[in-house]
Design a protein around this motif. Structure first.
Motif, PDB file in Angstrom:
ATOM      1  N   PRO A 128       0.770  -1.086   0.095  1.00 54.40           N
ATOM      2  CA  PRO A 128      -0.055  -0.110  -0.068  1.00 54.40           C
ATOM      3  C   PRO A 128       0.977   1.365  -0.049  1.00 54.40           C
ATOM      4  O   PRO A 128       1.929   1.185   0.510  1.00 54.40           O
ATOM      5  N   GLU A 158       0.853   3.882   1.732  1.00 55.34           N
ATOM      6  CA  GLU A 158       1.162   4.342   3.125  1.00 55.34           C
ATOM      7  C   GLU A 158       2.524   3.459   3.650  1.00 55.34           C
ATOM      8  O   GLU A 158       3.333   4.135   4.170  1.00 55.34           O
ATOM      9  N   LEU A 165       1.379  -2.781   7.678  1.00 53.67           N
ATOM     10  CA  LEU A 165       0.695  -1.975   6.908  1.00 53.67           C
ATOM     11  C   LEU A 165       0.624  -3.111   5.746  1.00 53.67           C
ATOM     12  O   LEU A 165      -0.437  -3.433   5.287  1.00 53.67           O
ATOM     13  N   GLU A 166       1.746  -3.724   5.320  1.00 49.11           N
ATOM     14  CA  GLU A 166       1.694  -4.663   4.025  1.00 49.11           C
ATOM     15  C   GLU A 166       1.084  -5.725   4.377  1.00 49.11           C
ATOM     16  O   GLU A 166       0.419  -6.293   3.689  1.00 49.11           O
ATOM     17  N   ARG A 191      -1.334  -6.422   6.565  1.00 48.19           N
ATOM     18  CA  ARG A 191      -2.691  -6.056   6.596  1.00 48.19           C
ATOM     19  C   ARG A 191      -3.579  -5.907   5.322  1.00 48.19           C
ATOM     20  O   ARG A 191      -4.505  -6.622   4.831  1.00 48.19           O
ATOM     21  N   HIS A 192      -2.647  -5.386   4.183  1.00 48.78           N
ATOM     22  CA  HIS A 192      -2.963  -5.147   3.031  1.00 48.78           C
ATOM     23  C   HIS A 192      -3.143  -6.492   2.306  1.00 48.78           C
ATOM     24  O   HIS A 192      -4.092  -6.709   1.502  1.00 48.78           O
ATOM     25  N   GLN A 193      -1.990  -7.137   2.411  1.00 57.10           N
ATOM     26  CA  GLN A 193      -2.083  -8.661   1.841  1.00 57.10           C
ATOM     27  C   GLN A 193      -3.074  -9.363   2.327  1.00 57.10           C
ATOM     28  O   GLN A 193      -3.872  -9.962   1.613  1.00 57.10           O
ATOM     29  N   ASN A 242      -6.540  -8.269   0.814  1.00 54.33           N
ATOM     30  CA  ASN A 242      -6.776  -8.352  -0.700  1.00 54.33           C
ATOM     31  C   ASN A 242      -6.460  -9.865  -0.909  1.00 54.33           C
ATOM     32  O   ASN A 242      -6.306 -10.114  -2.458  1.00 54.33           O
TER      33      ASN A 242
END
Lengths: 730, 106
Positions: free
Chosen positions: A526, A528, A591-592, A594-596, A599
């Motif tokens: 992401p 961010e 953050l990565e 969570r994003h992974q 998605n």
């Protein structure tokens, strides 16, 4: 009933059928002959297990034989599945899967020396079939201790076939069994076996058996067996006859019976018996929980280390590397981790069974479980399911009636297993923060709800899909004896291997599929996370150890700078958290992650099915948690840690605090409200969130249909109950 | 070698044919009886017979109530009377014991 006929590796080996009443030591004898060298299969069209051992031909030649351990039966003629299987195998109409069908060339009938007269009725039924027969009189040591002498020669004459006396526990007489198998012939009994069935036929058979028994057996009357000298007044139990020097062992069967009576009076007493049973079961349960924890931790550590080592060797981010480490190794680990509990349970059950206690316990618990359509035998499997449903379901093999066994299998996963505990800890902690007494009460309530759901589900199943009369509660109570460690170890090995071979394969495949769903497709980091990494790089290039990070987690330290709102002295100050470089890097990783997670296929599926869970009060984050924990309940906690906090360390206090304070997409509504937490708690008490259990249910019931019924009933009940709770509380 | 007698011992008074049968569940501990009739579904009766509780089987009550425990100590048939000390021990639910009818012999 009949399955496809296949010719496996049996080749032209002789079929040797091993028959006997229950509790005759038949399995001990089979283990003695085969050691660890036997295969397991099912009788075609049934879930009844068949064990087959290769018996090598003797040095004088001949052919190898396949010894088939048939189910223990009291009569071949009964209308029970076990009797039907024995009947059809002896008629050459049925064989274990993978084995050629054929009439057995030898029948080995194992009889209990201490209960010879009753056991001889089964011998008579085999004799009627006119197949080469060998009679093995087992537990001869116990009979001698009870003062009973059996003359193998006279018994062989009366039956017209070979007779071998054995003590399968010590191996005494096993070599003679091998010779007897080679020399087995069609019996020609001195007194013809009466024909006919029904009540009169059974009585005639029994009378025949008593007559044969009287020809071959003698009770110790306190006289020398050779010269008749009265040894009853001599000192000591053992000695030599002063008249002729023949060794004697003076025993008193009445005393032996009186001892059994006294023990039974305690163990089957309505109050004392239940107390003893509670103590024994507590010991069993404690062993499963505490003793098995050590090897489970070691297995966990070994697989954790292996995963780490592979990560170090294989290229980072490669599909093969991820598949091997997070898919295959993690999947094998998820299978093997169950082994200690399964092995320990079967080891202890085997010991208990061998002592003769388990039959009494089943009889005692029958009146408790019978009103719910379950037999007394179901108690141990249900109790064991509190540690893990897998060994519990495998332990249902002790239940003789198919419908009762299926009902027990279906409801066993309602019992609160150890995998639910992390979820209970998280949710009761959220509901009763700082009130441990109430949290403990909620814990007890969860256990009670699981038990209640199980027994009432069993009752419903027995009155609907598994309708029908159960077997009457009639049990033979075997003699008390010291358990055989060897038999227990062989049984344990065998059960563990069956689990790994059958259920383990399914569990591994399921784990790999779930790994793929939660790890793919790989998505770009992401924006961010990229921003944070850029700031970290800038700080490092400037030689700074710390950096202010806008939007970063609160660390308790911050810098205040003027914000965008207001002018001049009236400008509002904005507090920006200060993070160490290491902390900021970890934040970017979170953050990565969570994003992974959000998605991945599982994440997308979670968002897709969120409307289904909306009536239960779950947002997309909780929906992902529920979905991913379908593999195993405890995964819910780690998934929530990843989805909410971007860390898989669910034990970390900071991560726990982040989970507790997590917000929904609107940034205001908590993910865990009182209503959603209660709803989740109820859901996890009742739902079938364990794919390995489904795999074992399919294996033990012989069909994925029953696994489907289990999944639909438990998940449906959990959904309705959780929705009701949420709607009432919300 | 002394052999097991086919005659009933003196203490064993043979049951009188036609004597009224009572449910096994009504017997007291230590009482002996001969099985006369199993008033239950045929499959259950067949299982009991296979386990040794056939007509004419000699039983001794070891425990009363739920569960009921008996030892099967021989047979008392028209052509054969055989009694032993000990024998196989069988536990029955009270419901089963209520449907198994016996003639008391001592």
């Amino acid at each position: 009933m009949r399955g496809p006929v296949r010719t496996g590796d049996a080749g032209d080996a002789r079929i040797i059928a091993l028959i006997g009443n229950p509790n005759t030591g038949k399995t001990t004898l089979f283990n003695r002959i085969s050691g660890l060298n036997h295969k397991t299969s099912n009788f075609a069209g049934t879930t009844l297990e068949a064990r087959i051992a290769r018996v090598k031909a003797g040095i004088e030649g001949g052919r190898d034989g396949d010894l088939i351990d048939l189910p223990g039966v009291y009569s071949i003629e009964l209308e029970q599945l076990e009797s039907r299987i024995v009947r059809e195998v002896l008629a050459g109409q049925l064989a274990p899967r993978g084995h050629a069908i054929g009439v057995p060339e030898v029948c080995v009938v194992v009889v209990d020396a201490t209960n010879l007269a009753r056991n001889l009725t089964l011998v008579a039924e085999v004799i009627r079939r006119r197949l080469p027969t060998l009679v093995v009189v087992n537990m001869i040591d116990l009979a001698q201790r009870q003062g009973l002498t059996i003359d193998a020669h006279k018994l062989g004459e009366a039956l017209g076939c070979g007779v071998v006396l054995t003590n399968a526990r010590t191996g005494e007489g096993i070599d003679q069994v091998r010779i007897g198998i080679r020399e087995a012939r069609i019996p020609t009994p001195v007194r013809a076996v009466p024909g006919g069935g029904g009540g009169d036929g059974a009585t005639a058979l029994r009378v025949w058996a008593e007559e044969v028994f009287a020809l071959a057996a003698a009770e110790n009357t306190g006289h020398c067996t050779r010269c008749g000298y009265d040894v009853s007044a001599l000192p000591g139990r053992k000695g030599k006859c002063p008249e002729c020097g023949t060794p004697y062992v003076r025993t008193d069967i009445s005393a032996s019976e009186a001892t059994t009576d006294r023990i039974d009076r305690v163990l089957m007493h309505p109050v004392l018996g239940v107390l003893v049973f509670a103590a024994v079961m507590t010991g069993l349960f404690w062993s499963l929980f505490s003793l098995a924890a050590y090897p489970m931790d070691w297995i966990d550590a070994i697989f954790g280390w292996t995963t780490g080592a592979l990560h170090g060797v294989l290229p980072e981010g490669s599909i093969l590397g991820d598949l091997l480490t997070d898919g295959v190794v993690a999947g094998i680990g998820a299978t093997v981790i169950f082994l200690p509990q399964i092995c320990l349970l079967f080891f202890l059950i085997s010991l208990l069974e061998d002592t003769g206690y388990l039959a009494r316990a089943a009889l005692l618990m029958d009146r408790v479980l019978r009103p719910f359509g379950l037999p007394g035998h179901a108690f141990v499997p249900l109790l064991s399911s509190h540690a893990c449903a897998l060994p519990g379901i495998m332990a249902t093999r002790a239940i003789p009636d198919r419908r009762e066994r299926l009902a027990t299998i279906l409801v066993a996963p309602f019992m609160t297993c150890s995998a639910r505990l992390p979820v209970y800890v998280l949710l009761t902690g959220l509901l009763f923060a700082g009130r441990p007494a109430l949290a403990a009460l909620a814990f007890v309530g969860c256990y009670a709800l699981g038990i209640t759901a199980a027994v009432f589900s069993a009752l419903i199943a027995r009155r609907t899909i598994l309708r029908g009369r159960g077997r009457p509660m009639v049990m033979e109570l075997p003699s008390y004896k010291l358990p055989s460690l060897r038999t227990a170890l062989i049984t344990t090995y065998h059960r563990g291997w069956v689990f790994l071979k059958n259920a383990g394969t399914n569990i591994l495949m399921i784990c790999i599929a779930l790994w793929w769903l939660s790890s793919y497709p790989k998505v770009e980091p992401p924006a961010e996370a990229e921003r944070v990494r850029q700031q970290v790089a800038l700080a490092q290039s400037a030689g700074a150890d710390e950096l202010p990070l806008r939007g970063g987690p609160d660390t308790g330290r911050h810098v205040s700078i003027p914000g965008d709102e207001g002018n001049g002295p009236g400008r509002v100050l904005v507090h920006i958290p200060v993070l160490t470089v290491e902390h900021a890097t970890r934040f970017a990783d979170q953050l990565e992650a969570r994003h992974q997670a959000a998605n991945s296929f599982a994440g997308r599926l979670g968002r897709f099915i969120q409307p289904v869970f909306a009536p239960l009060g779950y947002d997309w984050q909780l929906s992902i948690g529920v979905l991913s924990s379908f593999a195993a309940r405890e995964v819910f906690v780690s998934t929530m840690a990843v989805v909410v906090a971007g860390s898989d360390d669910a034990e970390d206090e900071g991560v726990r605090a982040q989970i507790a304070g997590a917000r929904r997409d609107d940034g205001v509504t908590p993910v865990f409200t009182r209503a959603t937490a209660w709803s989740l708690l109820i859901y996890y008490v009742l739902a079938m969130q364990c794919l390995p259990t489904l795999a074992v249910t399919a294996r033990e019931s012989g069909s994925w249909k029953w696994a489907g019924v289990q999944l639909a009933w438990m998940s449906g009940l959990a959904y309705v109950a959780a929705m009701t709770v949420y709607q009432v509380l919300a | 070698m002394p052999t097991t007698t086919l005659e009933s011992p003196e203490s064993h008074a043979p049951a009188v044919p036609g004597e009224p049968a009572v449910a096994l569940s009504t017997l007291a501990r230590g009482q002996r009886a001969v099985v006369r009739e199993a008033r239950m579904p045929a499959d259950d009766a067949a299982l009991l017979r296979a386990m040794g509780l056939c007509d004419c089987a000699l039983v001794t009550v070891v425990r009363t109530g739920e569960p009921c425990v008996v030892t099967v100590t021989g047979v008392d048939g028209a052509t054969c009377r055989c009694h032993r000390v000990g024998g196989c021990r069988i536990g029955l639910s009270r419901a089963m014991a209520q449907r198994l009818f016996v003639s008391i012999i001592s």
